[in-house]
Design a protein around this motif. Structure first.
Motif, PDB file in Angstrom:
ATOM      1  N   ILE A 122     -11.597   8.426  -2.848  1.00 40.76           N
ATOM      2  CA  ILE A 122     -12.711   9.370  -2.758  1.00 40.76           C
ATOM      3  C   ILE A 122     -12.438  10.415  -1.683  1.00 40.76           C
ATOM      4  O   ILE A 122     -12.669  11.620  -1.892  1.00 40.76           O
ATOM      5  N   ALA A 123     -11.916   9.967  -0.542  1.00 39.21           N
ATOM      6  CA  ALA A 123     -11.613  10.906   0.551  1.00 39.21           C
ATOM      7  C   ALA A 123     -10.544  11.908   0.144  1.00 39.21           C
ATOM      8  O   ALA A 123     -10.496  13.036   0.670  1.00 39.21           O
ATOM      9  N   ALA A 124      -9.687  11.513  -0.802  1.00 39.57           N
ATOM     10  CA  ALA A 124      -8.639  12.423  -1.277  1.00 39.57           C
ATOM     11  C   ALA A 124      -9.151  13.360  -2.371  1.00 39.57           C
ATOM     12  O   ALA A 124      -8.394  14.208  -2.863  1.00 39.57           O
ATOM     13  N   GLY A 125     -10.418  13.206  -2.755  1.00 41.13           N
ATOM     14  CA  GLY A 125     -11.007  14.118  -3.727  1.00 41.13           C
ATOM     15  C   GLY A 125     -10.973  13.638  -5.159  1.00 41.13           C
ATOM     16  O   GLY A 125     -11.191  14.427  -6.091  1.00 41.13           O
ATOM     17  N   ASP A 167      -1.608  21.526   6.086  1.00 43.85           N
ATOM     18  CA  ASP A 167      -2.565  22.061   5.119  1.00 43.85           C
ATOM     19  C   ASP A 167      -2.008  22.049   3.702  1.00 43.85           C
ATOM     20  O   ASP A 167      -2.771  22.036   2.731  1.00 43.85           O
ATOM     21  N   ASN A 168      -0.698  22.060   3.568  1.00 43.75           N
ATOM     22  CA  ASN A 168      -0.080  22.086   2.247  1.00 43.75           C
ATOM     23  C   ASN A 168      -0.233  20.712   1.580  1.00 43.75           C
ATOM     24  O   ASN A 168       0.294  19.711   2.073  1.00 43.75           O
ATOM     25  N   PRO A 169      -0.947  20.617   0.452  1.00 44.98           N
ATOM     26  CA  PRO A 169      -1.229  19.311  -0.164  1.00 44.98           C
ATOM     27  C   PRO A 169      -0.026  18.652  -0.829  1.00 44.98           C
ATOM     28  O   PRO A 169      -0.132  17.514  -1.302  1.00 44.98           O
ATOM     29  N   HIS A 170       1.107  19.341  -0.883  1.00 42.02           N
ATOM     30  CA  HIS A 170       2.301  18.781  -1.515  1.00 42.02           C
ATOM     31  C   HIS A 170       3.249  18.140  -0.500  1.00 42.02           C
ATOM     32  O   HIS A 170       4.237  17.518  -0.891  1.00 42.02           O
ATOM     33  N   LEU A 171       2.941  18.297   0.777  1.00 41.91           N
ATOM     34  CA  LEU A 171       3.849  17.845   1.829  1.00 41.91           C
ATOM     35  C   LEU A 171       3.276  16.642   2.575  1.00 41.91           C
ATOM     36  O   LEU A 171       2.071  16.530   2.790  1.00 41.91           O
ATOM     37  N   PHE A 172       4.182  15.780   2.987  1.00 39.07           N
ATOM     38  CA  PHE A 172       3.854  14.599   3.780  1.00 39.07           C
ATOM     39  C   PHE A 172       4.800  14.596   4.971  1.00 39.07           C
ATOM     40  O   PHE A 172       6.019  14.701   4.805  1.00 39.07           O
ATOM     41  N   THR A 204       0.832  -1.202   0.000  1.00 33.14           N
ATOM     42  CA  THR A 204       0.000   0.000   0.000  1.00 33.14           C
ATOM     43  C   THR A 204       0.865   1.249   0.000  1.00 33.14           C
ATOM     44  O   THR A 204       0.631   2.186  -0.772  1.00 33.14           O
ATOM     45  N   LEU A 205       1.880   1.298   0.864  1.00 30.93           N
ATOM     46  CA  LEU A 205       2.772   2.460   0.892  1.00 30.93           C
ATOM     47  C   LEU A 205       3.458   2.629  -0.453  1.00 30.93           C
ATOM     48  O   LEU A 205       3.565   3.751  -0.971  1.00 30.93           O
ATOM     49  N   MET A 206       3.929   1.528  -1.040  1.00 29.33           N
ATOM     50  CA  MET A 206       4.591   1.600  -2.339  1.00 29.33           C
ATOM     51  C   MET A 206       3.689   2.253  -3.374  1.00 29.33           C
ATOM     52  O   MET A 206       4.087   3.192  -4.089  1.00 29.33           O
ATOM     53  N   ALA A 207       2.454   1.787  -3.470  1.00 30.44           N
ATOM     54  CA  ALA A 207       1.528   2.337  -4.459  1.00 30.44           C
ATOM     55  C   ALA A 207       1.200   3.801  -4.159  1.00 30.44           C
ATOM     56  O   ALA A 207       1.084   4.628  -5.080  1.00 30.44           O
ATOM     57  N   LEU A 208       1.062   4.131  -2.883  1.00 34.63           N
ATOM     58  CA  LEU A 208       0.762   5.516  -2.495  1.00 34.63           C
ATOM     59  C   LEU A 208       1.908   6.461  -2.841  1.00 34.63           C
ATOM     60  O   LEU A 208       1.684   7.617  -3.229  1.00 34.63           O
ATOM     61  N   LEU A 209       3.140   5.984  -2.707  1.00 37.64           N
ATOM     62  CA  LEU A 209       4.290   6.816  -3.070  1.00 37.64           C
ATOM     63  C   LEU A 209       4.281   7.125  -4.564  1.00 37.64           C
ATOM     64  O   LEU A 209       4.539   8.266  -4.988  1.00 37.64           O
ATOM     65  N   TRP A 210       3.957   6.110  -5.376  1.00 37.82           N
ATOM     66  CA  TRP A 210       3.902   6.349  -6.814  1.00 37.82           C
ATOM     67  C   TRP A 210       2.740   7.286  -7.167  1.00 37.82           C
ATOM     68  O   TRP A 210       2.849   8.085  -8.114  1.00 37.82           O
ATOM     69  N   VAL A 260      -2.226  14.086  -0.600  1.00 36.08           N
ATOM     70  CA  VAL A 260      -3.503  13.912   0.090  1.00 36.08           C
ATOM     71  C   VAL A 260      -3.856  12.433   0.188  1.00 36.08           C
ATOM     72  O   VAL A 260      -4.214  11.917   1.261  1.00 36.08           O
ATOM     73  N   LEU A 261      -3.749  11.699  -0.925  1.00 34.94           N
ATOM     74  CA  LEU A 261      -4.056  10.272  -0.909  1.00 34.94           C
ATOM     75  C   LEU A 261      -3.006   9.502  -0.115  1.00 34.94           C
ATOM     76  O   LEU A 261      -3.345   8.554   0.611  1.00 34.94           O
ATOM     77  N   LEU A 262      -1.743   9.893  -0.228  1.00 32.95           N
ATOM     78  CA  LEU A 262      -0.673   9.262   0.557  1.00 32.95           C
ATOM     79  C   LEU A 262      -0.971   9.372   2.045  1.00 32.95           C
ATOM     80  O   LEU A 262      -0.915   8.377   2.782  1.00 32.95           O
ATOM     81  N   THR A 263      -1.300  10.566   2.492  1.00 37.38           N
ATOM     82  CA  THR A 263      -1.588  10.774   3.913  1.00 37.38           C
ATOM     83  C   THR A 263      -2.819   9.977   4.340  1.00 37.38           C
ATOM     84  O   THR A 263      -2.811   9.315   5.384  1.00 37.38           O
ATOM     85  N   LYS A 264      -3.875  10.029   3.524  1.00 38.88           N
ATOM     86  CA  LYS A 264      -5.100   9.308   3.856  1.00 38.88           C
ATOM     87  C   LYS A 264      -4.853   7.806   3.873  1.00 38.88           C
ATOM     88  O   LYS A 264      -5.321   7.085   4.770  1.00 38.88           O
ATOM     89  N   GLY A 265      -4.093   7.313   2.909  1.00 38.41           N
ATOM     90  CA  GLY A 265      -3.815   5.885   2.847  1.00 38.41           C
ATOM     91  C   GLY A 265      -3.002   5.393   4.023  1.00 38.41           C
ATOM     92  O   GLY A 265      -3.258   4.306   4.568  1.00 38.41           O
ATOM     93  N   VAL A 266      -2.024   6.183   4.448  1.00 41.77           N
ATOM     94  CA  VAL A 266      -1.213   5.805   5.611  1.00 41.77           C
ATOM     95  C   VAL A 266      -2.052   5.863   6.879  1.00 41.77           C
ATOM     96  O   VAL A 266      -1.922   5.013   7.771  1.00 41.77           O
TER      97      VAL A 266
END
Length: 649
Positions: free
Chosen positions: A407-410, A573-578, A354-360, A369-375
């Motif tokens: 969906i939660a990531a928009g 709040d910044n959507p580019h940062l994790f 899951t982390l691998m796919a989220l990173l890509w 946004v999806l990376l954070t939600k997925g983690v």
């Protein structure tokens, strides 16, 4: 645990056959007694209705005894040491690399000569992909095993492996090998006996005289390789029967409803444990139990089988641990550590697909946004268990995050996955990626992705165009991805060639056995003259190798990076940062904050978000990779493009 029925049966079994005695055996009998109630309970649940239940359980105990008798003294000593230091594999000192023996070094003998390269990089855990004897052509990259106890001659000999293991042990390096537990080649001795009509061995597989039962199975079974191997059954003219072949037509699925199969597999696992292998990767564990009306994946009985395998291994070789190769949804993968337990009861390590796919996903979208939600949605793992974190492996990239997270990531799930496939196959206008769609399901439109890490990160296109800014961004992306698998929590597993930016290789198209499987594009035969460019200042190879080498060295010094369920996400709040926080009570750098920027422009992180967590109280922070200091006498920190900071606080 003592329980009268099971231990009475154990006494009967031990009485009926001559059991070794002596001081060297006290640990074996202690472990056997401690684990036997669980072994008996699991075996009875799976096979208690069979007439041969007691006989098969007796054979299992005999296997455990015989394999312990063959376990070398130095391995028994290592078992005792690891029992005392039971979380040894969760320490931050371990950094792994997965590779094909032939692709990396040519053969096992040459592997010994390449150990200095691995040690220079900082690798001390080596996963050699399947090396067992397999057919010359139809072998699925070694996963169609013809003989579980023989080395394929293309890889070398058992003596070569034993010499490699001895050299690795002297250098405190761990070895991981595969045991393909779900299926065999149709050229395996068991399959050959089945083809000859031997009912004993036909019962090792799922074989049916007509399509009645296969059709009932396939009504609910998804296809694994819909392009090249549609369906889950293959007609075998030798037997006049349909054989279950979930993966490829030449890979016959083993029938674990037959206890003889489980006993055989325990014997095989302990055979490799006794060779000195530290970690066994159990392949395709999600498929171990087949049930009509289900997807035949992740069944409860599959978990019971893994628990049995673990209990048996703990009796004879407790220093050996398991990796679960189960590339499934987060809610399912967490179960392969073991349910209803505190410590791992099935496999101590699982792939964090899951982390691998989220990173890509973050690389493609430039958003987290999806990376954070997925983690956030990753279930908490057990205490004595850890993730295997990776950017790339020998397999395809599946987009295995949930629709709910998308969906939660928009995003809309179908169109977002379509975007990702288009992006990584180079069909999206702003993409430099050069990958390939794999496993395309024409019925559903689903697809997975093949391609070398560097090519997916845009390096191949950038080099072809001689575009220096794009080359720089590709290098930054590759280092960023490795930065995160080093710091996230678990064992980082690099893939061979990635540390020097190895690109796609289309030579597989000249091989009739490989040309229909585009995953071979990222299964290279390394050119060691190209790898030598790691010593040439300014080369792409040198830039990548030196930076990843430094990340590994620093990781090993950071006590907070030990995997002790000690990670906390930090919402920004910044959507580019994790961002996340790693922490321990004592040691060097007990508190580290990781902030990653997936955008191609600098991004700011407000300090208030960290102060609310009790962090960044000191006037100066140290960025551990670069050594630079950052003042906290400000409102925010600026993170450079495609960069992750490790901030000691």
């Amino acid at each position: 645990m003592y329980e009268q029925i099971s231990h009475s049966l154990l006494n009967d079994i031990l009485t009926q056959c001559k059991q070794p005695k002596g001081e060297d055996w006290q640990h074996f009998y202690t472990r056997l007694g401690a684990n036997f109630y669980a072994i008996h309970s699991l075996f009875q649940h799976l096979y208690g209705q069979r007439e041969d239940f007691k006989a098969q359980l007796g054979k299992l105990v005999t296997v455990l005894t015989q394999q312990y008798a063959q376990r070398a003294a130095h391995l028994r000593a290592k078992d005792l040491e690891r029992e005392k230091n039971h979380d040894w594999f969760m320490q931050q000192k371990w950094v792994g690399m997965a590779m094909y023996c032939q692709g990396f070094a040519g053969n096992l003998a040459n592997m010994r000569e390449k150990l200095p390269y691995l040690q220079e990089l900082g690798i001390n855990l080596l996963h050699i992909l399947p090396i067992c004897d397999c057919p010359e052509l139809q072998n699925d990259g070694g996963y169609a095993v013809r003989d579980f106890r023989q080395i394929d001659v293309r890889n070398g000999s058992m003596a070569d492996l034993e010499q490699l293991i001895a050299a690795m042990q002297q250098s405190d390096m761990l070895l991981t090998l595969d045991v393909v537990v779900n299926h065999t080649s149709d050229e395996h001795a068991w399959a050959k006996q089945a083809k000859l009509g031997d009912q004993q061995y036909q019962d090792y597989y799922y074989m049916y005289p007509d399509r009645t039962i296969p059709d009932m199975f396939e009504a609910a079974m998804p296809e694994v390789f819909p392009e090249n191997a549609p369906g889950s059954f293959t007609w075998n003219p030798d037997t006049g029967k349909w054989v279950m072949t979930v993966f490829n037509q030449y890979q016959w699925d083993l029938n674990y409803s037959n206890p003889a199969v489980l006993v055989e597999m325990v014997d095989i696992i302990l055979f490799w444990a006794n060779k000195g292998v530290d970690i066994l990767r159990l392949d395709a564990v999600a498929f171990l139990w087949k049930k009509i009306g289900s997807s035949c994946q992740n069944e409860r009985e599959a978990h019971l089988i893994l628990q049995l395998l673990k209990d048996c291994c703990q009796v004879t070789a407790p220093g050996v641990i398991f990796i679960a190769e189960a590339i499934v949804a987060p809610i399912e993968i967490i179960k392969y550590f073991g349910e209803d337990a505190i410590n791992a009861k099935e496999c101590e390590i699982a792939y964090n697909a899951t982390l691998m796919a989220l990173l890509w996903d973050a690389v493609a979208t430039k958003q987290t946004v999806l990376l954070t939600k997925g983690v956030e949605d990753l279930p908490e793992k057990l205490d004595r268990a850890t993730w295997l974190n990776y950017v790339r492996c020998h397999d395809d990239i599946g987009l295995g995050f949930s629709d709910q997270a998308i969906i939660a990531a928009g995003f809309e799930p179908v169109s977002h996955r379509r975007f990702l496939v288009d992006y990584y196959t180079g069909h999206y206008p702003e993409s430099n990626a050069r990958g390939f769609a794999f496993g395309v399901n024409k019925k559903t439109g689903d697809a997975r992705i093949s391609g070398a890490l560097a090519s997916l990160a845009g390096l191949e296109t950038a080099l072809a165009n001689q575009d220096q800014p794009a080359i720089d961004n590709a290098v930054l992306t590759i280092v960023l991805l490795h930065n995160l698998i080093m710091s996230f929590g678990g064992i980082p597993l690099l893939y061979y060639g990635d540390a020097v930016g190895t690109l796609n290789n289309d030579s597989y198209l000249q091989d009739e056995n490989k040309m229909h499987d585009n995953r071979w594009v990222h299964r290279p035969t390394l050119d060691w003259e190209v790898l030598a460019l790691k010593n040439e200042p300014g080369s792409v190879q040198q830039r990548l190798f030196s930076q990843i080498k430094q990340l590994i060295a620093i990781r090993k010094e950071i006590s907070a990076f030990a995997d002790l369920n000690n990670r906390e996400l930090i919402a920004l709040d910044n959507p580019h940062l994790f961002a996340f926080h790693r922490y321990v009570q004592t040691g060097m750098h007990p508190k580290v904050v990781v902030i990653a920027n997936f955008d191609t422009s600098p991004q700011t992180a407000p300090l208030q978000a960290f102060r609310q967590k009790g962090l960044f109280k000191t006037p100066v922070l140290t960025e551990l990779y670069s050594g630079q200091t950052l003042s906290t006498d400000t409102d925010s920190i600026t993170i450079p493009p495609l960069t992750a900071y490790w901030l000691s606080t």
